[in-house]
Motif scaffolding. Structure first.
Motif, PDB file in Angstrom:
ATOM      1  N   LEU A   1       0.868  -1.175   0.000  1.00 45.93           N
ATOM      2  CA  LEU A   1       0.000   0.000   0.000  1.00 45.93           C
ATOM      3  C   LEU A   1       0.905   1.226   0.000  1.00 45.93           C
ATOM      4  N   LEU A   2       0.787   2.025  -1.035  1.00 42.90           N
ATOM      5  CA  LEU A   2       1.584   3.252  -1.112  1.00 42.90           C
ATOM      6  C   LEU A   2       0.708   4.380  -0.601  1.00 42.90           C
ATOM      7  N   LEU A   3       1.115   4.955   0.524  1.00 40.36           N
ATOM      8  CA  LEU A   3       0.232   5.862   1.238  1.00 40.36           C
ATOM      9  C   LEU A   3       0.822   7.267   1.356  1.00 40.36           C
ATOM     10  N   PRO A   4       0.449   8.151   0.439  1.00 37.86           N
ATOM     11  CA  PRO A   4       0.910   9.531   0.544  1.00 37.86           C
ATOM     12  C   PRO A   4       0.079  10.266   1.576  1.00 37.86           C
ATOM     13  N   ILE A   5       0.765  10.982   2.482  1.00 41.53           N
ATOM     14  CA  ILE A   5       0.054  11.819   3.445  1.00 41.53           C
ATOM     15  C   ILE A   5      -0.180  13.150   2.760  1.00 41.53           C
ATOM     16  N   ASN A   6      -1.403  13.629   2.830  1.00 47.01           N
ATOM     17  CA  ASN A   6      -1.723  14.893   2.160  1.00 47.01           C
ATOM     18  C   ASN A   6      -1.405  14.840   0.661  1.00 47.01           C
ATOM     19  N   TYR A   7      -2.178  14.080  -0.041  1.00 48.96           N
ATOM     20  CA  TYR A   7      -1.943  13.814  -1.458  1.00 48.96           C
ATOM     21  C   TYR A   7      -2.047  15.075  -2.311  1.00 48.96           C
ATOM     22  N   ARG A   8      -2.766  16.085  -1.784  1.00 44.64           N
ATOM     23  CA  ARG A   8      -2.931  17.313  -2.575  1.00 44.64           C
ATOM     24  C   ARG A   8      -1.615  18.075  -2.772  1.00 44.64           C
ATOM     25  N   GLU A   9      -0.720  17.867  -1.818  1.00 43.65           N
ATOM     26  CA  GLU A   9       0.590  18.546  -1.871  1.00 43.65           C
ATOM     27  C   GLU A   9       1.331  18.118  -3.141  1.00 43.65           C
ATOM     28  N   PRO A  10       1.651  19.047  -4.044  1.00 41.34           N
ATOM     29  CA  PRO A  10       2.254  18.649  -5.327  1.00 41.34           C
ATOM     30  C   PRO A  10       3.533  17.819  -5.168  1.00 41.34           C
TER      31      PRO A  10
ATOM     32  N   ILE B   1       4.423  15.836  -2.795  1.00 42.74           N
ATOM     33  CA  ILE B   1       4.091  14.480  -2.334  1.00 42.74           C
ATOM     34  C   ILE B   1       3.460  13.680  -3.475  1.00 42.74           C
ATOM     35  N   GLN B   2       2.565  14.346  -4.175  1.00 47.12           N
ATOM     36  CA  GLN B   2       1.895  13.675  -5.283  1.00 47.12           C
ATOM     37  C   GLN B   2       2.915  13.214  -6.331  1.00 47.12           C
ATOM     38  N   GLU B   3       3.837  14.103  -6.592  1.00 46.02           N
ATOM     39  CA  GLU B   3       4.823  13.797  -7.632  1.00 46.02           C
ATOM     40  C   GLU B   3       5.759  12.662  -7.188  1.00 46.02           C
ATOM     41  N   ALA B   4       6.242  12.739  -5.947  1.00 44.73           N
ATOM     42  CA  ALA B   4       7.145  11.687  -5.451  1.00 44.73           C
ATOM     43  C   ALA B   4       6.434  10.341  -5.401  1.00 44.73           C
ATOM     44  N   SER B   5       5.161  10.347  -4.955  1.00 44.28           N
ATOM     45  CA  SER B   5       4.440   9.065  -4.887  1.00 44.28           C
ATOM     46  C   SER B   5       4.179   8.523  -6.283  1.00 44.28           C
ATOM     47  N   ALA B   6       3.834   9.415  -7.197  1.00 47.41           N
ATOM     48  CA  ALA B   6       3.543   8.956  -8.556  1.00 47.41           C
ATOM     49  C   ALA B   6       4.788   8.312  -9.166  1.00 47.41           C
ATOM     50  N   ARG B   7       5.942   8.929  -8.901  1.00 43.36           N
ATOM     51  CA  ARG B   7       7.168   8.364  -9.477  1.00 43.36           C
ATOM     52  C   ARG B   7       7.468   6.982  -8.887  1.00 43.36           C
ATOM     53  N   LEU B   8       7.345   6.879  -7.568  1.00 45.25           N
ATOM     54  CA  LEU B   8       7.588   5.587  -6.915  1.00 45.25           C
ATOM     55  C   LEU B   8       6.560   4.550  -7.391  1.00 45.25           C
ATOM     56  N   TYR B   9       5.336   4.988  -7.526  1.00 52.75           N
ATOM     57  CA  TYR B   9       4.255   4.102  -7.979  1.00 52.75           C
ATOM     58  C   TYR B   9       4.593   3.537  -9.360  1.00 52.75           C
ATOM     59  N   GLU B  10       4.990   4.412 -10.288  1.00 47.13           N
ATOM     60  CA  GLU B  10       5.320   3.964 -11.643  1.00 47.13           C
ATOM     61  C   GLU B  10       6.494   2.981 -11.625  1.00 47.13           C
ATOM     62  N   LYS B  11       7.478   3.309 -10.816  1.00 48.82           N
ATOM     63  CA  LYS B  11       8.655   2.432 -10.708  1.00 48.82           C
ATOM     64  C   LYS B  11       8.246   1.042 -10.218  1.00 48.82           C
ATOM     65  N   LEU B  12       7.413   1.041  -9.188  1.00 53.01           N
ATOM     66  CA  LEU B  12       6.972  -0.240  -8.622  1.00 53.01           C
ATOM     67  C   LEU B  12       6.174  -1.027  -9.651  1.00 53.01           C
ATOM     68  N   LEU B  13       5.307  -0.346 -10.384  1.00 47.70           N
ATOM     69  CA  LEU B  13       4.522  -1.023 -11.417  1.00 47.70           C
ATOM     70  C   LEU B  13       5.449  -1.623 -12.468  1.00 47.70           C
ATOM     71  N   ALA B  14       6.452  -0.835 -12.841  1.00 52.74           N
ATOM     72  CA  ALA B  14       7.383  -1.312 -13.865  1.00 52.74           C
ATOM     73  C   ALA B  14       8.119  -2.571 -13.396  1.00 52.74           C
ATOM     74  N   LEU B  15       8.323  -2.665 -12.087  1.00 49.38           N
ATOM     75  CA  LEU B  15       8.999  -3.856 -11.542  1.00 49.38           C
ATOM     76  C   LEU B  15       8.020  -5.016 -11.322  1.00 49.38           C
ATOM     77  N   GLY B  16       6.760  -4.781 -11.659  1.00 49.07           N
ATOM     78  CA  GLY B  16       5.768  -5.854 -11.517  1.00 49.07           C
ATOM     79  C   GLY B  16       5.231  -5.982 -10.102  1.00 49.07           C
ATOM     80  N   THR B  17       5.388  -4.940  -9.300  1.00 54.65           N
ATOM     81  CA  THR B  17       4.909  -5.000  -7.916  1.00 54.65           C
ATOM     82  C   THR B  17       3.395  -4.817  -7.882  1.00 54.65           C
ATOM     83  N   GLU B  18       2.753  -5.549  -6.989  1.00 52.84           N
ATOM     84  CA  GLU B  18       1.304  -5.376  -6.814  1.00 52.84           C
ATOM     85  C   GLU B  18       1.109  -4.252  -5.809  1.00 52.84           C
ATOM     86  N   VAL B  19       0.863  -3.065  -6.327  1.00 54.31           N
ATOM     87  CA  VAL B  19       0.813  -1.902  -5.446  1.00 54.31           C
ATOM     88  C   VAL B  19      -0.505  -1.157  -5.606  1.00 54.31           C
TER      89      VAL B  19
END
Ligand code: ATP
Ligand code: MG
Length: 580
Positions: free
Chosen positions: A477-486, A488-506
């Motif tokens: 579970l990738l849990l950004p605190i205060n997702y509205r914060e640009p 935070i949103q950007e850092a989580s999105a980047r990590l999310y994409e990376k994890l997806l690319a590695l085939g992680t179930e996130v």
């Protein structure tokens, strides 16, 4: 997957109708909803877990050499009439008529259907052995559907059937399935135990159940403190004991009738006469196959095992006779029955053999006998193992251990069927000499949806479910605190994409919710690994990993996060694969 695109209707409160933890949590975590009693919708998260369990089951069944097929849900009555189960199966079997008034049923299990298939295709010994399995919806109109997915009416089962020329080969496959089952349940992260089991409606002579150990389990089990004997209480044997030697120098006290006004149950009479329950002989009257009445004797502190009774008496059904029937047949109201002078066929549990100074009913209202001496005063037509085993009994297999009791949830069962279905339905092969022989069969079931419930019963805390990595709906579970914060949103999105690319179930919790709500939901659904992205951490270039199982936390740098998460998942999966 982004949380905002999912259907995860979590609830704060326990559903009113749920008794066990797994039922409560499956509903609260937004995984199931009831449609009708014992019939559920599996929402997306539940289906993910179901698919994972199915994948493990498929991998291990295929590895063990079985082949998958798919049989129909509905089957014609003729097949069930051939096996005899159209009559034997009770109301659990849902029957219906098609538009041509032909009888059909919904499959509660598939021995008939598969035996019919095999008898139409197999000719020679060269074409067997094989083992066929399916993962299919079953319907059983259970008397008491309850506990959510634990005992539904509609549920998903893996059922397998193997076909062999001889018993030896069939038993080899039984062992093969036994090992496959151990791997399946271990990989699913369950603590379980195979136990000897009764064969019930399926039939056959040799069977084991795989029981997930849990106090909420519906099955009572016993196992030896010393050797590996373990059995369902329905099946557990009681070691024959030698009655203690008689002291021939002593004259036993005479049989005496005493008044016991209004005292009927063992507890009442025991209190009234101040004698312990183990000095009592209980007399219960059973009606066999709707016909003969038989008296069954057990010690006052023991219970009758009705399955043992059926086997010993060789009948299909034994139910306690009602009071009017008993009185009509014996002239004595229940509560005052006893074996002395009773005009009914009588069988007794072995523990009754040689009892001395015992108490029984006197076959007369308001009276009991004391100082009953079994050898002197009455002789039943047979002594047999008829009682329920209890904790503390000596082990029936070894000389040193005693039985311990615990509870379990039956998640799987393997049966050696022998020729039960092949003979009834004419499923034969030609042997090397060209002679026609009935096929030997085994069958092997796993309750897929029941496994969800069992896994939760074993893996939860006050905050919710704790999925093992191997069957979690999402591992991370990738849990950004205060997702509205640009940032935070950007850092989580980047990590999310990376994890997806590695085939992680996130699952990315991109909801605009308070952190408390997100943490609570994450714990409730039970994702094994949580990755929190917060403003303070980002300033230091880190995110926080937290393991659901033990609350352990670790800070990792944002740049290394994806790799560290991958490693943590691999470790988690390995732990469940080896049962750590
Ligand atoms: P039980 O004794 O619990 O009624 P069973 O012995 O009748 O089950 P089997 O015929 O052995 O069940 O079926 C194989 C497996 O299917 C069981 O081990 C169990 O995991 C699962 N199963 C059976 N009945 C149900 C049910 N009503 N709901 C969910 N799963 C079930
Ligand atoms: Mg079973």
């Amino acid at each position: 997957m982004r949380w905002s695109n999912t259907l995860i209707p979590t609830l704060k409160e326990d559903p009113a109708d749920a008794e066990v933890v797994s039922h409560k949590l499956l509903v609260r975590a937004g995984m199931i909803r009831q449609v009708s009693r014992g019939i559920y919708d599996y929402l997306p998260l539940a289906l993910k877990v179901i698919r994972k369990i199915e994948t493990i089951v498929r991998e291990e069944m295929d590895r063990a050499g079985a082949q998958e097929l798919l049989l129909p849900v509905a089957s014609p009555a003729e097949l069930w009439q051939e096996s005899g189960r159209w009559e034997v199966y009770g109301k659990e079997l849902v029957r219906f008529k098609d538009r041509h008034e032909r009888d059909f049923c919904l499959g509660p299990t598939h021995e008939e259907v598969i035996t019919d298939l095999v008898r139409r295709v197999v000719r020679s010994y060269r074409e067997i052995p094989f083992n066929l399995y399916q993962i299919q919806t079953k319907f059983r109109d259970e008397v008491r559907p309850r506990f959510g997915l634990m005992r539904g009416r509609e549920f998903i089962m893996k059922d397998a059937y193997s076909f062999h020329t001889d018993a030896e080969d069939c038993r080899r496959e039984y062992g093969n399935m036994f090992e496959a089952y151990k791997r399946i349940f271990t990989r699913c992260g369950l603590r379980f135990r195979p136990v000897e089991a009764d064969t019930g409606a399926i039939g056959g002579t040799l069977s084991h159940e795989f029981q997930v150990l849990a106090d909420s389990g519906e099955d009572a089990l016993v196992s030896c403190s010393h050797c590996d004997y373990a059995a369902n209480i329905q099946k557990a044997e009681v070691k024959p004991r030698r009655p203690s030697a008689r002291d021939v120098t002593k004259i036993p006290p005479e049989l005496k009738k005493v008044a016991t006004p209004g005292k009927k149950s063992v507890a009442e009479v025991a209190a009234f006469l101040d004698r312990p329950a183990e000095k009592f002989i209980k007399t219960l009257v059973y009606k066999l196959d709707h016909k003969e009445l038989v008296a069954v004797l057990v010690r006052g502190d023991h219970e009758i095992n009705e399955l043992k009774l059926l086997t010993v008496l060789g009948c299909r059904e034994a139910v306690l006779a009602d009071e009017a029937e008993v009185e009509a047949a014996t002239g004595v109201p229940t509560g005052y029955l006893g074996p002395i002078g009773l005009e009914l066929r009588t069988v007794a549990d072995r523990a009754v053999q040689g009892m001395r100074r015992a108490v029984t009913g006197a076959n007369e209202v308001n009276a009991h006998y004391v100082e009953v001496d079994q050898e002197r005063d009455f002789t039943p037509s047979a002594f047999a193992d008829l009682r329920v085993a209890v904790a503390g009994d000596p082990c029936p297999r070894c000389d040193s251990g005693s039985l311990e009791s615990y509870r379990g949830i039956e998640v799987g069962q393997v049966f050696y069927l022998g020729k039960k279905y092949s003979e009834a339905m004419g499923a034969t092969y030609l042997d090397a000499e060209g002679r026609e022989q009935p096929i030997e069969m085994g069958c092997y079931g796993i309750g897929i949806t029941r496994m969800l419930a069992a896994a939760i019963e074993q893996n939860h805390d006050d905050n919710g479910i704790i999925w093992p990595f191997s069957i979690a709906p999402y591992q991370v579970l990738l849990l950004p605190i205060n997702y509205r914060e640009p940032a935070i949103q950007e850092a989580s999105a980047r990590l999310y994409e990376k994890l997806l690319a590695l085939g992680t179930e996130v699952l990315l919790d991109d909801r605009d919710e308070r952190p408390g709500v997100k943490f609570k939901d994450g714990d409730l659904v039970g994702f094994p690994l949580r990755v929190t992205v917060g403003a303070k951490g980002l300033e230091r270039g880190i995110v926080e990993l937290r393991w659901r199982q033990n609350g352990k936390m670790e800070e990792v740098s944002l740049s290394e996060a994806a790799r560290k998460i991958q490693a943590a998942i691999a470790k988690g999966l390995e732990a469940s694969a080896f049962g750590d």
